[in-house]
Design a protein around this motif. Structure first.
Motif, PDB file in Angstrom:
ATOM      1  N   LYS A 197      30.245  12.416  -6.092  1.00 14.21           N
ATOM      2  CA  LYS A 197      30.068  13.829  -5.761  1.00 14.21           C
ATOM      3  C   LYS A 197      29.694  14.594  -7.024  1.00 14.21           C
ATOM      4  O   LYS A 197      29.991  14.164  -8.139  1.00 14.21           O
ATOM      5  N   SER A 198      29.079  15.747  -6.822  1.00  8.71           N
ATOM      6  CA  SER A 198      28.728  16.581  -7.967  1.00  8.71           C
ATOM      7  C   SER A 198      29.981  17.279  -8.501  1.00  8.71           C
ATOM      8  O   SER A 198      31.002  17.359  -7.808  1.00  8.71           O
ATOM      9  N   GLN A 199      29.880  17.777  -9.722  1.00  6.84           N
ATOM     10  CA  GLN A 199      31.003  18.525 -10.296  1.00  6.84           C
ATOM     11  C   GLN A 199      31.334  19.730  -9.418  1.00  6.84           C
ATOM     12  O   GLN A 199      32.501  20.041  -9.203  1.00  6.84           O
TER      13      GLN A 199
END
Length: 96
Positions: A25-27
């Protein structure tokens, strides 16, 4: 989102950074999932990358380098004061 000024323990910070690295997942998504500001999570990631195991030392504690610098500055100030006292004593005793 959590309230501002919230404090987080070292374990949560490490696990959040680990989640960013391993979850795919992205930050931004991880930050939203945890209820943490994106900038906070980004700072945690960079701090862990920079300091490794020494990251997140906690409130009132300093990184080892900063603690050493603080100690040396205190010691330097003490030595300056001692030198100044000796100079004044020399000036007093050197006059007839």
């Amino acid at each position: 989102m959590m309230a501002t000024g919230q404090t987080y323990d070292k374990t949560l910070k490490q696990e959040a950074v680990q989640l960013v690295k391993t979850s795919g997942k992205s930050q931004r998504q991880v930050a939203e999932d945890l209820g943490v500001a994106m900038s906070t999570l980004s700072r945690w990631c960079s701090e862990l990358a920079t300091h490794g195991e020494q990251a997140f030392v906690g409130s009132g504690h300093l990184q080892p380098e900063a603690e050493e610098m603080r100690r040396l500055r205190r010691e330097n100030e003490t030595l300056r004061q001692e030198r100044d006292v000796l100079k004044k004593a020399l000036a007093i005793f050197s006059h007839p």
